[in-house]
Design an enzyme around this catalytic site. Structure first.
Site, PDB file in Angstrom:
ATOM      1  N   PHE A  63       0.844  -1.198   0.000  1.00  0.00           N
ATOM      2  CA  PHE A  63       0.000   0.000   0.000  1.00  0.00           C
ATOM      3  C   PHE A  63       0.872   1.238   0.000  1.00  0.00           C
ATOM      4  O   PHE A  63       2.092   1.156   0.149  1.00  0.00           O
ATOM      5  CB  PHE A  63      -0.965  -0.002   1.192  1.00  0.00           C
ATOM      6  CG  PHE A  63      -0.354  -0.448   2.491  1.00  0.00           C
ATOM      7  CD1 PHE A  63       0.274   0.452   3.327  1.00  0.00           C
ATOM      8  CD2 PHE A  63      -0.403  -1.779   2.880  1.00  0.00           C
ATOM      9  CE1 PHE A  63       0.842   0.049   4.523  1.00  0.00           C
ATOM     10  CE2 PHE A  63       0.161  -2.201   4.080  1.00  0.00           C
ATOM     11  CZ  PHE A  63       0.789  -1.278   4.898  1.00  0.00           C
ATOM     12  N   HIS A  64       0.249   2.372  -0.206  1.00  0.00           N
ATOM     13  CA  HIS A  64       0.928   3.659  -0.294  1.00  0.00           C
ATOM     14  C   HIS A  64       0.406   4.588   0.795  1.00  0.00           C
ATOM     15  O   HIS A  64      -0.747   4.465   1.210  1.00  0.00           O
ATOM     16  CB  HIS A  64       0.665   4.312  -1.660  1.00  0.00           C
ATOM     17  CG  HIS A  64       1.176   3.523  -2.827  1.00  0.00           C
ATOM     18  ND1 HIS A  64       2.261   3.910  -3.568  1.00  0.00           N
ATOM     19  CD2 HIS A  64       0.741   2.356  -3.378  1.00  0.00           C
ATOM     20  CE1 HIS A  64       2.475   3.026  -4.536  1.00  0.00           C
ATOM     21  NE2 HIS A  64       1.560   2.070  -4.440  1.00  0.00           N
TER      22      HIS A  64
END
Length: 199
Positions: A63-64
């Site tokens: 994820f970011h």
């Protein structure tokens, strides 16, 4: 069973499991009698025994950050797809280990996000996005995945969790009378028969 057309890196895969072609398994552990179908991506995942993973399932994609100025990994990760970085050390943890229990069925095109724990005996409907932990023996589906129903009564679920049949010896499980119990719809009576045989 290892197929030369799938990709494996830093992973332990049981010789009693099967990985189909065009699937990628990285930094993961796959236990006995689990199969992973075509075109799957499995990253940083522990998968239990007797699991069925359908085509195009993605587990542990990373994820970011959403609270940084930019979500681009060039600003927080030394190792990223761009092969260059503006930082000298990792500034954001962009992956977490994911755990899939035993006897879990994950339907086609499903996504399981990082850090999620899916309990034993769960069924994940096709095209679902699993974003939070799932209790044992739940049937879930949708985006995000929500509980549809429990597979069995609480009494049956409690007994299944107590028995932990997936840890039983293969010679025991393959006996004709035991296979007969597994090869038809579950009843509390038949489950108690199985439990009594273990005493």
């Amino acid at each position: 069973m290892i197929n030369k057309f799938y990709y494996k890196k830093k992973s332990e895969i049981s010789t009693y499991s099967k990985i189909y072609p065009f699937t990628k398994v990285v930094n993961s552990r796959i236990n006995d009698f689990t199969y992973i179908s075509y075109f799957c991506s499995i990253n940083n995942v522990s998968i239990g025994k007797y699991c069925s993973i359908a085509k195009r399932v993605n587990i542990g994609l990373g994820f970011h950050p959403t609270n940084f100025i930019s979500s681009s990994p060039i600003f927080y990760s030394k190792n990223n797809p761009l092969k260059q970085s503006f930082v000298s050390k990792q500034k954001y943890i962009d992956t977490k280990p994911t755990t899939i229990g035993n006897d879990v069925w994950i339907g086609v095109n499903s996504v399981v996000l990082d850090g999620v724990k899916i309990g034993d005996g769960c069924v994940i409907g096709a095209n679902s996005v699993v974003s939070k932990d799932i209790e044992p023996y739940s049937i879930v589906g949708g985006v995000p995945a929500r509980l549809i129903k429990k597979r069995f009564s609480d009494e049956i679920i409690d007994l299944l969790i107590k028995i932990k049949w997936w840890d039983l010896d293969v010679d025991f499980l393959s006996q004709k009378d035991i296979v007969e119990i597994f090869s038809k719809p579950i009843t509390l009576t038949n489950l108690k028969k199985l439990h009594n045989k273990l005493k």
